[in-house]
Design a protein around this motif. Structure first.
Motif, PDB file in Angstrom:
ATOM      1  N   GLU A  84      77.768  59.080  45.679  1.00  0.00           N
ATOM      2  CA  GLU A  84      77.038  60.178  45.348  1.00  0.00           C
ATOM      3  C   GLU A  84      75.622  59.398  45.467  1.00  0.00           C
ATOM      4  OE1 GLU A  84      75.073  63.288  45.276  1.00  0.00           O
ATOM      5  OE2 GLU A  84      77.098  63.395  45.264  1.00  0.00           O
ATOM      6  N   ILE A  85      74.874  60.213  46.278  1.00  0.00           N
ATOM      7  CA  ILE A  85      73.404  59.611  46.526  1.00  0.00           C
ATOM      8  C   ILE A  85      72.511  60.454  45.572  1.00  0.00           C
ATOM      9  CG2 ILE A  85      72.840  61.370  48.309  1.00  0.00           C
ATOM     10  CD1 ILE A  85      71.566  58.832  49.929  1.00  0.00           C
ATOM     11  N   ASP A  86      72.746  61.593  44.977  1.00  0.00           N
ATOM     12  CA  ASP A  86      71.781  62.359  44.055  1.00  0.00           C
ATOM     13  C   ASP A  86      71.847  61.493  42.865  1.00  0.00           C
ATOM     14  OD1 ASP A  86      70.199  64.227  42.647  1.00  0.00           O
ATOM     15  OD2 ASP A  86      70.792  65.764  43.719  1.00  0.00           O
ATOM     16  N   PRO A  87      70.899  61.007  42.049  1.00  0.00           N
ATOM     17  CA  PRO A  87      70.823  60.493  40.994  1.00  0.00           C
ATOM     18  C   PRO A  87      71.164  61.682  39.837  1.00  0.00           C
ATOM     19  CG  PRO A  87      68.700  60.440  41.838  1.00  0.00           C
ATOM     20  CD  PRO A  87      69.556  60.781  42.919  1.00  0.00           C
ATOM     21  N   LYS A  88      70.412  62.728  40.195  1.00  0.00           N
ATOM     22  CA  LYS A  88      70.668  63.802  38.946  1.00  0.00           C
ATOM     23  C   LYS A  88      72.181  64.185  38.971  1.00  0.00           C
ATOM     24  CE  LYS A  88      66.529  64.216  37.555  1.00  0.00           C
ATOM     25  NZ  LYS A  88      66.148  63.886  36.145  1.00  0.00           N
ATOM     26  N   ALA A  89      72.838  64.422  40.332  1.00  0.00           N
ATOM     27  CA  ALA A  89      74.298  64.738  40.261  1.00  0.00           C
ATOM     28  C   ALA A  89      75.062  63.775  39.866  1.00  0.00           C
ATOM     29  CB  ALA A  89      74.718  64.932  41.846  1.00  0.00           C
ATOM     30  N   GLU A  90      74.643  62.583  40.062  1.00  0.00           N
ATOM     31  CA  GLU A  90      75.557  61.440  39.297  1.00  0.00           C
ATOM     32  C   GLU A  90      75.330  61.413  37.775  1.00  0.00           C
ATOM     33  OE1 GLU A  90      76.701  56.704  39.886  1.00  0.00           O
ATOM     34  OE2 GLU A  90      74.802  57.358  40.738  1.00  0.00           O
ATOM     35  N   THR A  91      74.247  61.755  37.233  1.00  0.00           N
ATOM     36  CA  THR A  91      73.975  61.823  35.698  1.00  0.00           C
ATOM     37  C   THR A  91      75.102  62.970  35.588  1.00  0.00           C
ATOM     38  OG1 THR A  91      71.864  61.324  35.777  1.00  0.00           O
ATOM     39  CG2 THR A  91      72.627  62.797  33.875  1.00  0.00           C
ATOM     40  N   THR A  92      75.158  64.150  36.002  1.00  0.00           N
ATOM     41  CA  THR A  92      76.041  65.221  35.623  1.00  0.00           C
ATOM     42  C   THR A  92      77.529  64.609  35.855  1.00  0.00           C
ATOM     43  OG1 THR A  92      74.483  66.914  36.253  1.00  0.00           O
ATOM     44  CG2 THR A  92      76.759  67.470  36.129  1.00  0.00           C
ATOM     45  N   TYR A  93      77.652  64.056  36.454  1.00  0.00           N
ATOM     46  CA  TYR A  93      79.106  63.341  36.878  1.00  0.00           C
ATOM     47  C   TYR A  93      79.554  62.389  35.624  1.00  0.00           C
ATOM     48  CZ  TYR A  93      83.090  61.622  39.881  1.00  0.00           C
ATOM     49  OH  TYR A  93      84.158  61.267  40.382  1.00  0.00           O
ATOM     50  N   ARG A  94      78.671  61.632  35.740  1.00  0.00           N
ATOM     51  CA  ARG A  94      78.992  60.520  34.707  1.00  0.00           C
ATOM     52  C   ARG A  94      79.209  60.948  33.086  1.00  0.00           C
ATOM     53  NH1 ARG A  94      79.174  55.574  36.896  1.00  0.00           N
ATOM     54  NH2 ARG A  94      79.277  54.512  34.869  1.00  0.00           N
ATOM     55  N   ASP A 122      86.331  54.860  34.219  1.00  0.00           N
ATOM     56  CA  ASP A 122      86.818  53.515  33.758  1.00  0.00           C
ATOM     57  C   ASP A 122      85.921  52.432  34.466  1.00  0.00           C
ATOM     58  OD1 ASP A 122      89.008  55.003  33.063  1.00  0.00           O
ATOM     59  OD2 ASP A 122      90.064  54.275  34.560  1.00  0.00           O
ATOM     60  N   LYS A 123      86.024  51.276  33.551  1.00  0.00           N
ATOM     61  CA  LYS A 123      84.975  50.068  33.722  1.00  0.00           C
ATOM     62  C   LYS A 123      85.314  49.420  35.141  1.00  0.00           C
ATOM     63  CE  LYS A 123      87.734  46.551  31.471  1.00  0.00           C
ATOM     64  NZ  LYS A 123      88.959  47.381  31.568  1.00  0.00           N
ATOM     65  N   ASP A 124      86.660  49.712  35.637  1.00  0.00           N
ATOM     66  CA  ASP A 124      86.761  49.306  37.020  1.00  0.00           C
ATOM     67  C   ASP A 124      86.819  50.000  38.225  1.00  0.00           C
ATOM     68  OD1 ASP A 124      88.766  50.555  36.140  1.00  0.00           O
ATOM     69  OD2 ASP A 124      90.647  49.360  37.133  1.00  0.00           O
ATOM     70  N   GLU A 125      86.074  51.462  37.823  1.00  0.00           N
ATOM     71  CA  GLU A 125      85.974  52.411  38.864  1.00  0.00           C
ATOM     72  C   GLU A 125      84.649  51.967  39.617  1.00  0.00           C
ATOM     73  OE1 GLU A 125      85.331  57.003  38.753  1.00  0.00           O
ATOM     74  OE2 GLU A 125      86.628  56.131  37.264  1.00  0.00           O
ATOM     75  N   ILE A 126      84.837  52.356  40.961  1.00  0.00           N
ATOM     76  CA  ILE A 126      83.642  51.786  41.783  1.00  0.00           C
ATOM     77  C   ILE A 126      82.758  52.894  41.883  1.00  0.00           C
ATOM     78  CG2 ILE A 126      82.908  50.758  43.898  1.00  0.00           C
ATOM     79  CD1 ILE A 126      85.463  49.364  44.109  1.00  0.00           C
ATOM     80  N   ALA A 127      81.341  52.592  41.622  1.00  0.00           N
ATOM     81  CA  ALA A 127      80.275  53.525  42.085  1.00  0.00           C
ATOM     82  C   ALA A 127      79.817  53.134  43.352  1.00  0.00           C
ATOM     83  CB  ALA A 127      79.369  53.517  41.012  1.00  0.00           C
ATOM     84  N   MET A 128      79.873  53.851  44.215  1.00  0.00           N
ATOM     85  CA  MET A 128      79.672  53.408  45.628  1.00  0.00           C
ATOM     86  C   MET A 128      78.189  53.757  46.010  1.00  0.00           C
ATOM     87  SD  MET A 128      83.304  54.918  47.244  1.00  0.00           S
ATOM     88  CE  MET A 128      82.960  54.615  49.101  1.00  0.00           C
ATOM     89  N   GLY A 129      77.442  54.676  45.574  1.00  0.00           N
ATOM     90  CA  GLY A 129      76.087  55.039  45.776  1.00  0.00           C
ATOM     91  C   GLY A 129      76.145  55.670  47.172  1.00  0.00           C
ATOM     92  N   ASP A 130      75.216  55.384  47.782  1.00  0.00           N
ATOM     93  CA  ASP A 130      74.890  55.812  49.089  1.00  0.00           C
ATOM     94  C   ASP A 130      75.793  55.517  50.268  1.00  0.00           C
ATOM     95  OD1 ASP A 130      74.060  56.473  51.659  1.00  0.00           O
ATOM     96  OD2 ASP A 130      71.965  55.403  51.566  1.00  0.00           O
ATOM     97  N   ILE A 131      76.682  56.384  50.829  1.00  0.00           N
ATOM     98  CA  ILE A 131      77.908  55.926  51.544  1.00  0.00           C
ATOM     99  C   ILE A 131      77.299  55.351  52.938  1.00  0.00           C
ATOM    100  CG2 ILE A 131      78.126  58.190  52.478  1.00  0.00           C
ATOM    101  CD1 ILE A 131      81.175  57.926  52.386  1.00  0.00           C
ATOM    102  N   VAL A 132      76.228  55.647  53.195  1.00  0.00           N
ATOM    103  CA  VAL A 132      75.985  55.141  54.391  1.00  0.00           C
ATOM    104  C   VAL A 132      75.688  53.519  54.318  1.00  0.00           C
ATOM    105  CG1 VAL A 132      73.841  54.813  56.248  1.00  0.00           C
ATOM    106  CG2 VAL A 132      74.827  57.325  55.411  1.00  0.00           C
TER     107      VAL A 132
END
Length: 355
Positions: A35-45, A51-61
């Motif tokens: 997820e590239i939008d920081p506000k959407a990621e805040t809502t998500y998180r 989980d601690k081992d879950e990967i936050a990929m950020g900008d997919i490009v």
């Protein structure tokens, strides 16, 4: 089943899988999300247990530009994504793959070619089906088939899955699994199966907007006296529209609803309609000029989230972490409808395609 959620937004796919897990239909575990939008990621998180081992990929490009990143992803069985739709939307320029956002499908392909998960579930606007005289969808289907996937698709209306919003979206399902000859992937069949099940689930479900609308909301959600005539107008000689309010089945939420379009595009409700639970509808008896004198309001962010099948607490949790209403409206408008995704996955599980 391990799951990777791309273009996650507020996690409509993940929410559906969490409920399926909670309902003891099948256990799902998210290994990562982009997820590239920081506000959407805040809502998500703030709304999911990450989980601690879950990967936050950020900008997919940026992530997919290095093949080592793709190879480092844990093994997963299901990839999902509501990839950016503006380039295919009726409201956009419909430039498709000619614009950067339309290239996001190929970032999905970058991951699929390396990781080869068994199943893929993608969502986009209805117009993708016919965009460029069908050539865009044909290209997507061909790309998936070229790496070994069987591809199915249909148009799903959120209103058919017990959420009162007319929202037509294409869902594309692809799998490398062996498919029975009699397998069918149609919105009609999937809705019929969901109808037999939904009351037993942990999903939110509503038949009309009146089950969503709150009786008392803050004054900031009410339209000003100045703006009401404009939003209620049926347009000009060059642009005519049917700008009705008090729709019992809401119009499709849009990512730009915070900008407040005319009532032919957005959802507005008079207070008497709300307090009477829909029994009083002044639209039936009043002119537009008379309607403009009534207290009329827009949806709250909590109500917008509910129309997409999320708990209202998702919006409240995000607010408590600094996410403003404008961002919440955008997130709701961009989200996939939770009940639709639940219904599709439930059907695939019942058909023994996902197992």
């Amino acid at each position: 089943m391990k799951h990777l959620e791309l273009f996650a937004g507020i996690g409509g796919f993940r929410r559906a899988m969490d409920v399926l897990t909670n309902d003891h239909i099948m256990d799902f575990h998210c290994v990562g999300y982009s997820e590239i939008d920081p506000k959407a990621e805040t809502t998500y998180r703030v709304n999911y247990i990450i989980d601690k081992d879950e990967i936050a990929m950020g900008d997919i490009v940026a992530f997919t530009s290095d093949k080592k990143n793709i190879k480092s992803l844990p093994k997963f069985d299901l990839l999902t994504g509501g990839f950016p739709c503006q380039t295919f939307s009726m409201m956009g320029n419909q430039t498709g793959f000619d614009e950067d956002r339309g290239q996001m499908f190929f970032r999905i392909m970058d991951i699929l070619m390396v990781k080869k998960p068994k199943c893929v579930l993608l969502e986009n606007v209805k117009n993708l089906w016919n965009h460029d005289k069908g050539r865009t969808f044909a290209r997507i289907k061909s790309e998936l088939e070229s790496i070994g996937y069987h591809v199915y698709a249909d148009i799903f209306n959120t209103a058919d899955f017990h959420l009162p919003q007319t929202r037509n979206r294409i869902l594309i399902f692809a799998t490398t699994a062996k498919i029975p000859r009699n397998f069918q992937f149609t919105a009609k069949l999937i809705a019929e199966e969901f109808d037999k099940k939904y009351k037993e689930t942990s999903l939110a479900h509503y038949e009309t907007i009146n089950e969503v609308l709150k009786q008392d909301v803050e004054s900031k959600y009410f339209l000003s006296e100045r703006i009401k005539p404009t939003l209620l107008a049926d347009g000009s000689s060059k642009f005519k529209s049917k700008s009705d309010i008090n729709m019992k089945i809401a119009r499709p939420l849009t990512a730009t609803m915070h900008k407040m379009h005319r009532a032919c595009q957005d959802n507005y409700y008079s207070q008497d309609f709300i307090t009477s639970h829909g029994k009083v509808n002044p639209v039936d008896t009043m002119t537009k000029e008379e309607l403009a004198k009534l207290p009329i309001r827009k949806l709250t962010p909590e109500e917008a989230f509910m129309l997409q099948g999320f708990p209202s607490e998702f919006a409240n949790n995000a607010k408590s972490h600094g996410v403003a209403d404008g961002s919440l409206y955008k997130q709701a408008g961009n989200a996939v409808s939770v009940n639709v995704i639940y219904a599709v996955l439930y059907y695939l599980i019942k058909c023994n395609i996902i197992k």
